[in-house]
Design a protein around this motif. Structure first.
Motif, PDB file in Angstrom:
ATOM      1  N   ALA A  65     -12.886  10.580 -14.590  1.00  0.00           N
ATOM      2  CA  ALA A  65     -12.151   9.504 -15.254  1.00  0.00           C
ATOM      3  C   ALA A  65     -13.034   8.764 -16.259  1.00  0.00           C
ATOM      4  CB  ALA A  65     -11.607   8.520 -14.221  1.00  0.00           C
ATOM      5  N   ALA A  66     -14.293   9.173 -16.381  1.00  0.00           N
ATOM      6  CA  ALA A  66     -15.244   8.425 -17.204  1.00  0.00           C
ATOM      7  C   ALA A  66     -14.794   8.298 -18.656  1.00  0.00           C
ATOM      8  CB  ALA A  66     -16.622   9.072 -17.135  1.00  0.00           C
ATOM      9  N   SER A  67     -14.141   9.334 -19.179  1.00  0.00           N
ATOM     10  CA  SER A  67     -13.733   9.259 -20.584  1.00  0.00           C
ATOM     11  C   SER A  67     -12.235   8.976 -20.708  1.00  0.00           C
ATOM     12  CB  SER A  67     -14.108  10.547 -21.312  1.00  0.00           C
ATOM     13  OG  SER A  67     -13.741  11.677 -20.557  1.00  0.00           O
ATOM     14  N   GLY A  68     -11.680   8.340 -19.701  1.00  0.00           N
ATOM     15  CA  GLY A  68     -10.284   7.926 -19.780  1.00  0.00           C
ATOM     16  C   GLY A  68      -9.321   9.002 -19.338  1.00  0.00           C
ATOM     17  N   ARG A  69      -8.052   8.677 -19.427  1.00  0.00           N
ATOM     18  CA  ARG A  69      -7.020   9.581 -18.944  1.00  0.00           C
ATOM     19  C   ARG A  69      -6.827  10.770 -19.874  1.00  0.00           C
ATOM     20  NH1 ARG A  69      -1.437   7.856 -16.323  1.00  0.00           N
ATOM     21  NH2 ARG A  69      -0.475   9.886 -16.164  1.00  0.00           N
ATOM     22  N   THR A  70      -6.769  11.969 -19.279  1.00  0.00           N
ATOM     23  CA  THR A  70      -6.505  13.196 -20.041  1.00  0.00           C
ATOM     24  C   THR A  70      -5.489  14.025 -19.266  1.00  0.00           C
ATOM     25  OG1 THR A  70      -8.192  14.511 -18.931  1.00  0.00           O
ATOM     26  CG2 THR A  70      -8.909  13.233 -20.843  1.00  0.00           C
ATOM     27  N   ALA A  71      -5.092  15.145 -19.844  1.00  0.00           N
ATOM     28  CA  ALA A  71      -4.145  16.014 -19.154  1.00  0.00           C
ATOM     29  C   ALA A  71      -4.749  16.509 -17.847  1.00  0.00           C
ATOM     30  CB  ALA A  71      -3.768  17.192 -20.046  1.00  0.00           C
ATOM     31  N   ARG A  72      -6.033  16.830 -17.867  1.00  0.00           N
ATOM     32  CA  ARG A  72      -6.649  17.383 -16.675  1.00  0.00           C
ATOM     33  C   ARG A  72      -6.684  16.395 -15.521  1.00  0.00           C
ATOM     34  NH1 ARG A  72     -12.927  19.073 -15.537  1.00  0.00           N
ATOM     35  NH2 ARG A  72     -13.297  17.156 -16.664  1.00  0.00           N
ATOM     36  N   ASN A  73      -7.089  15.146 -15.811  1.00  0.00           N
ATOM     37  CA  ASN A  73      -7.349  14.213 -14.712  1.00  0.00           C
ATOM     38  C   ASN A  73      -6.181  13.277 -14.412  1.00  0.00           C
ATOM     39  OD1 ASN A  73      -7.375  12.117 -16.603  1.00  0.00           O
ATOM     40  ND2 ASN A  73      -9.591  12.094 -16.793  1.00  0.00           N
ATOM     41  N   ALA A  74      -4.986  13.631 -14.865  1.00  0.00           N
ATOM     42  CA  ALA A  74      -3.820  12.751 -14.710  1.00  0.00           C
ATOM     43  C   ALA A  74      -3.584  12.350 -13.253  1.00  0.00           C
ATOM     44  CB  ALA A  74      -2.580  13.428 -15.272  1.00  0.00           C
ATOM     45  N   VAL A  75      -3.865  13.250 -12.318  1.00  0.00           N
ATOM     46  CA  VAL A  75      -3.623  12.952 -10.899  1.00  0.00           C
ATOM     47  C   VAL A  75      -4.439  11.739 -10.446  1.00  0.00           C
ATOM     48  CG1 VAL A  75      -3.870  13.839  -8.539  1.00  0.00           C
ATOM     49  CG2 VAL A  75      -3.013  15.328 -10.348  1.00  0.00           C
ATOM     50  N   LEU A  76      -5.615  11.570 -11.027  1.00  0.00           N
ATOM     51  CA  LEU A  76      -6.477  10.444 -10.642  1.00  0.00           C
ATOM     52  C   LEU A  76      -5.831   9.107 -10.966  1.00  0.00           C
ATOM     53  CD1 LEU A  76      -9.975  11.751 -11.819  1.00  0.00           C
ATOM     54  CD2 LEU A  76      -8.932  11.884  -9.551  1.00  0.00           C
ATOM     55  N   TYR A  77      -4.925   9.115 -11.923  1.00  0.00           N
ATOM     56  CA  TYR A  77      -4.249   7.894 -12.353  1.00  0.00           C
ATOM     57  C   TYR A  77      -2.908   7.710 -11.644  1.00  0.00           C
ATOM     58  CZ  TYR A  77      -7.754   7.411 -15.996  1.00  0.00           C
ATOM     59  OH  TYR A  77      -8.938   7.246 -16.657  1.00  0.00           O
ATOM     60  N   GLY A  78      -2.543   8.671 -10.840  1.00  0.00           N
ATOM     61  CA  GLY A  78      -1.280   8.592 -10.101  1.00  0.00           C
ATOM     62  C   GLY A  78      -1.460   7.840  -8.796  1.00  0.00           C
ATOM     63  N   PRO A  79      -0.452   7.895  -7.901  1.00  0.00           N
ATOM     64  CA  PRO A  79      -0.526   7.195  -6.623  1.00  0.00           C
ATOM     65  C   PRO A  79      -1.615   7.790  -5.719  1.00  0.00           C
ATOM     66  CG  PRO A  79       1.449   8.549  -6.759  1.00  0.00           C
ATOM     67  CD  PRO A  79       0.832   8.565  -8.109  1.00  0.00           C
ATOM     68  N   PRO A  80      -2.112   7.025  -4.761  1.00  0.00           N
ATOM     69  CA  PRO A  80      -3.177   7.496  -3.875  1.00  0.00           C
ATOM     70  C   PRO A  80      -2.683   8.563  -2.902  1.00  0.00           C
ATOM     71  CG  PRO A  80      -2.422   5.316  -3.200  1.00  0.00           C
ATOM     72  CD  PRO A  80      -1.738   5.626  -4.496  1.00  0.00           C
ATOM     73  N   GLY A  81      -3.624   9.344  -2.366  1.00  0.00           N
ATOM     74  CA  GLY A  81      -3.278  10.326  -1.346  1.00  0.00           C
ATOM     75  C   GLY A  81      -2.775  11.647  -1.887  1.00  0.00           C
ATOM     76  N   HIS A  82      -3.092  11.947  -3.149  1.00  0.00           N
ATOM     77  CA  HIS A  82      -2.699  13.229  -3.728  1.00  0.00           C
ATOM     78  C   HIS A  82      -3.922  14.098  -4.010  1.00  0.00           C
ATOM     79  CE1 HIS A  82       1.673  12.544  -4.678  1.00  0.00           C
ATOM     80  NE2 HIS A  82       1.284  11.350  -4.268  1.00  0.00           N
ATOM     81  N   ALA A  83      -3.689  15.416  -4.040  1.00  0.00           N
ATOM     82  CA  ALA A  83      -4.786  16.371  -4.265  1.00  0.00           C
ATOM     83  C   ALA A  83      -5.085  16.497  -5.751  1.00  0.00           C
ATOM     84  CB  ALA A  83      -4.411  17.729  -3.691  1.00  0.00           C
ATOM     85  N   TYR A  84      -6.349  16.344  -6.105  1.00  0.00           N
ATOM     86  CA  TYR A  84      -6.816  16.615  -7.461  1.00  0.00           C
ATOM     87  C   TYR A  84      -7.720  17.846  -7.385  1.00  0.00           C
ATOM     88  CZ  TYR A  84      -9.596  16.094 -11.753  1.00  0.00           C
ATOM     89  OH  TYR A  84     -10.240  16.319 -12.949  1.00  0.00           O
ATOM     90  N   VAL A  85      -7.221  18.955  -7.928  1.00  0.00           N
ATOM     91  CA  VAL A  85      -7.969  20.221  -7.875  1.00  0.00           C
ATOM     92  C   VAL A  85      -8.350  20.610  -9.294  1.00  0.00           C
ATOM     93  CG1 VAL A  85      -7.924  22.632  -7.142  1.00  0.00           C
ATOM     94  CG2 VAL A  85      -6.597  20.925  -5.879  1.00  0.00           C
ATOM     95  N   TYR A  86      -9.597  20.955  -9.489  1.00  0.00           N
ATOM     96  CA  TYR A  86     -10.012  21.407 -10.819  1.00  0.00           C
ATOM     97  C   TYR A  86     -10.945  22.601 -10.659  1.00  0.00           C
ATOM     98  CZ  TYR A  86     -14.428  19.126  -9.850  1.00  0.00           C
ATOM     99  OH  TYR A  86     -15.603  18.772  -9.286  1.00  0.00           O
ATOM    100  N   SER A  87     -11.058  23.370 -11.719  1.00  0.00           N
ATOM    101  CA  SER A  87     -11.950  24.533 -11.659  1.00  0.00           C
ATOM    102  C   SER A  87     -13.267  24.184 -12.326  1.00  0.00           C
ATOM    103  CB  SER A  87     -11.313  25.740 -12.334  1.00  0.00           C
ATOM    104  OG  SER A  87     -11.336  25.597 -13.728  1.00  0.00           O
ATOM    105  N   ILE A  88     -14.308  24.762 -11.780  1.00  0.00           N
ATOM    106  CA  ILE A  88     -15.651  24.403 -12.239  1.00  0.00           C
ATOM    107  C   ILE A  88     -16.476  25.667 -12.419  1.00  0.00           C
ATOM    108  CG2 ILE A  88     -16.492  24.102  -9.870  1.00  0.00           C
ATOM    109  CD1 ILE A  88     -17.538  21.881 -12.795  1.00  0.00           C
TER     110      ILE A  88
END
Length: 210
Positions: A65-88
């Motif tokens: 979330a350091a560089s603000g809201r993006t398509a990838r990290n949208a879940v972080l800005y949603g309600p609590p208790g949801h899965a945020y999965v990303y590939s690394i």
DNA sequence: GGAGCGATGTCCT
DNA sequence: GGACATCGCTCCG
């Protein structure tokens, strides 16, 4: 008692949304000892959380979330208790749990689990032989996603507080022993903050640091 | 048993 | 085109 302690209740109630409506550094500690349940066509997998890391909001340089809201990290800005999965690194996935109210980013990275149920399936998901110890099956953020068959396409955004969800988090009143805090692992920024938490001496904690 | 490194998707500047 | 919250395999001690 001869029954293995690893037996998990048949229909445990998931942790409530309010559990996650708190700062990541608090939720990261609270999640230690809780159980992650994976339902995939009839099969149930269960594993206990033994290592986590907190990622804060836009003021945390290491957070997505350091560089603000993006398509990838949208879940972080949603309600609590949801899965945020990303590939690394092109090969692995990482599983996080969103924290704090909608609009306020923050999450907890699950770094290591102790396999409880479906150990054979986890081995198979990892492509490992039968003799590989259970403690090695989910002892890292990429490993645990592979062991549970978690992908961004299928699992990003899932509600972890719903009993029907393919992924949910439950409490079996497990008592954690000593919890240790250290700096987070594998990051280049904000490396000094003690935001990694794990069960002291547990054999399933990821390789680095004990 | 530890350092070095290659594989390689997805997002972002 | 670069960054990246990884893993497992080498090579070296």
């Amino acid at each position: 008692m001869n029954t293995p302690r690893s037996q998990v209740e048949e229909h445990p109630a998931p942790l409530p949304r309010s559990f996650f409506d708190a700062p990541p550094e608090f939720v990261a500690r609270a999640l230690l000892g809780k159980i992650l349940l994976r339902h995939s066509n009839k099969m149930r997998l269960a594993a206990r959380i033994v290592e986590t890391e907190a990622y804060l909001g836009e003021h945390d340089p290491a957070a997505h979330a350091a560089s603000g809201r993006t398509a990838r990290n949208a879940v972080l800005y949603g309600p609590p208790g949801h899965a945020y999965v990303y590939s690394i690194y092109g090969l692995h996935y990482c599983l996080n749990v969103s924290c704090l109210p909608a609009g306020v980013p923050g999450c907890v990275l699950l770094r290591a689990l102790e396999p409880l149920e479906g150990i054979g399936q986890m081995r198979q998901n990892r492509g490992l032989d039968a003799e590989v110890a259970p403690s090695l099956l989910a002892s890292g953020p990429g490993k645990l996603c592979q062991a549970l068959g978690i992908t961004r396409a299928a699992d990003n955004g899932l509600d972890l507080t719903s009993a029907d969800s393919p992924l949910s988090l439950v409490d079996d009143d497990f008592h954690c022993g000593e919890i240790r805090a250290t700096p987070r692992i594998g990051i280049r920024k904000a490396t000094e903050l003690p935001l990694r938490f794990f069960l002291a001496g547990h054999s399933c904690v990821s390789a680095r640091g004990r």
